[in-house]
Design a protein around this motif. Structure first.
Motif, PDB file in Angstrom:
ATOM      1  N   ILE A  57      -7.791   3.740   0.006  1.00  0.00           N
ATOM      2  CA  ILE A  57      -7.399   4.145  -1.345  1.00  0.00           C
ATOM      3  C   ILE A  57      -8.410   5.153  -1.894  1.00  0.00           C
ATOM      4  CG2 ILE A  57      -7.130   3.328  -3.716  1.00  0.00           C
ATOM      5  CD1 ILE A  57      -6.117   0.636  -2.459  1.00  0.00           C
ATOM      6  N   SER A  76     -15.445   1.565  -7.057  1.00  0.00           N
ATOM      7  CA  SER A  76     -14.827   0.849  -5.953  1.00  0.00           C
ATOM      8  C   SER A  76     -15.669  -0.345  -5.520  1.00  0.00           C
ATOM      9  CB  SER A  76     -14.653   1.802  -4.771  1.00  0.00           C
ATOM     10  OG  SER A  76     -14.007   1.156  -3.711  1.00  0.00           O
ATOM     11  N   ALA A  94      -8.366  -5.405  -2.863  1.00  0.00           N
ATOM     12  CA  ALA A  94      -8.654  -4.293  -1.958  1.00  0.00           C
ATOM     13  C   ALA A  94      -9.906  -4.611  -1.149  1.00  0.00           C
ATOM     14  CB  ALA A  94      -8.817  -3.000  -2.738  1.00  0.00           C
ATOM     15  N   ILE A 105     -11.481  -0.584  -8.580  1.00  0.00           N
ATOM     16  CA  ILE A 105     -10.918  -1.160  -7.364  1.00  0.00           C
ATOM     17  C   ILE A 105     -11.774  -2.372  -7.011  1.00  0.00           C
ATOM     18  CG2 ILE A 105     -10.315  -0.747  -4.953  1.00  0.00           C
ATOM     19  CD1 ILE A 105     -10.369   2.299  -5.655  1.00  0.00           C
ATOM     20  N   TRP A 164      -6.424   3.051 -13.617  1.00  0.00           N
ATOM     21  CA  TRP A 164      -5.873   2.052 -12.710  1.00  0.00           C
ATOM     22  C   TRP A 164      -6.818   0.875 -12.592  1.00  0.00           C
ATOM     23  CZ3 TRP A 164      -1.408   1.647  -9.845  1.00  0.00           C
ATOM     24  CH2 TRP A 164      -0.566   2.753  -9.850  1.00  0.00           C
ATOM     25  N   ILE A 173      -7.025  -1.895  -9.629  1.00  0.00           N
ATOM     26  CA  ILE A 173      -6.442  -2.233  -8.335  1.00  0.00           C
ATOM     27  C   ILE A 173      -7.156  -3.466  -7.783  1.00  0.00           C
ATOM     28  CG2 ILE A 173      -5.965  -1.434  -5.991  1.00  0.00           C
ATOM     29  CD1 ILE A 173      -6.049   1.455  -7.173  1.00  0.00           C
ATOM     30  N   ALA A 216      -9.814  -0.594   0.361  1.00  0.00           N
ATOM     31  CA  ALA A 216     -10.526   0.175  -0.671  1.00  0.00           C
ATOM     32  C   ALA A 216     -10.939   1.536  -0.128  1.00  0.00           C
ATOM     33  CB  ALA A 216     -11.735  -0.599  -1.164  1.00  0.00           C
ATOM     34  N   ASP A 270       0.819  -1.206   0.000  1.00  0.00           N
ATOM     35  CA  ASP A 270       0.000   0.000   0.000  1.00  0.00           C
ATOM     36  C   ASP A 270       0.856   1.261   0.000  1.00  0.00           C
ATOM     37  OD1 ASP A 270      -2.316  -1.367  -0.211  1.00  0.00           O
ATOM     38  OD2 ASP A 270      -3.059  -0.919   1.794  1.00  0.00           O
TER      39      ASP A 270
END
Length: 192
Positions: A46, A125, A38, A155, A33, A35, A43, A9
């Motif tokens: 971020i 996310s 997460a 994410i 991105w 990711i 999450a 991270d």
């Protein structure tokens, strides 16, 4: 705070920091991105970092941050509920009140779709499709954003192979996953 997070991270936040330091160039290139891994705590951390950095560029950069729950609900309203009501003769069933509610749901869903499609940076996310309409809608949004060179940050709590397995079980064969992941691989930085 930085001492309480993992090496991965710390590295990711450093890379995200560099990304946002050059956000105009990244957005012109449509670079985003993807990711993985997460969980909700990661999450959230971020997501807060991304939103804090994006606020620095308001109003020059338009962005739209959506949790998966809201995205999935929007996918259901557009791709299942409204689609099935429009397929029946005469539109939504029921009295005038019900038709008004369907019209409101349609406008809200279309507004959300427009934001997801056209903002400079779309942040989603908690990506975890569990229904075919969610996969189809996500695939559609990402395809349109990639076609127009618009950056996206996705994410997910899943690892790459888990997301792939989920997509393969929902999509029409291997080609759907390859197409979806290929678009993201060509336009996104990737982090685990």
């Amino acid at each position: 705070m930085i001492e309480n997070i993992s090496i991965q991270d710390r590295d990711l936040l450093g890379r995200l920091n560099a990304y946002f330091d050059n956000i105009e160039l990244r957005l012109r290139e449509g670079q985003g991105w993807l990711i993985f891994n997460a969980d909700s705590k990661r999450a959230s951390r971020i997501g807060r970092f991304i939103q804090d950095r994006l606020r620095e560029y308001r109003p020059l950069v338009s962005f739209y941050v959506v949790p998966w729950r809201d995205f999935a609900l929007n996918a259901y309203v557009l791709k299942v509920e409204l689609a099935s009501s429009m397929a029946t003769a005469g539109g939504p069933p029921g009295d005038a009140r019900v038709r008004r509610e369907y019209a409101i749901a349609g406008r809200v869903s279309q507004d959300m779709y427009y934001q997801m499609r056209y903002c400079d940076l779309f942040v989603l996310s908690g990506v975890r499709p569990s229904h075919p309409h969610e996969f189809g809608y996500l695939d559609q949004i990402i395809a349109e954003r990639c076609q127009n060179q618009r950056a996206s940050i996705l994410i997910t709590p899943l690892m790459p192979h888990e997301l792939e397995e989920g997509f393969r079980s929902l999509g029409p064969g291997d080609s759907a996953w390859k197409r979806f992941f290929g678009r993201l691989y060509d336009t996104c930085l990737i982090a685990l």
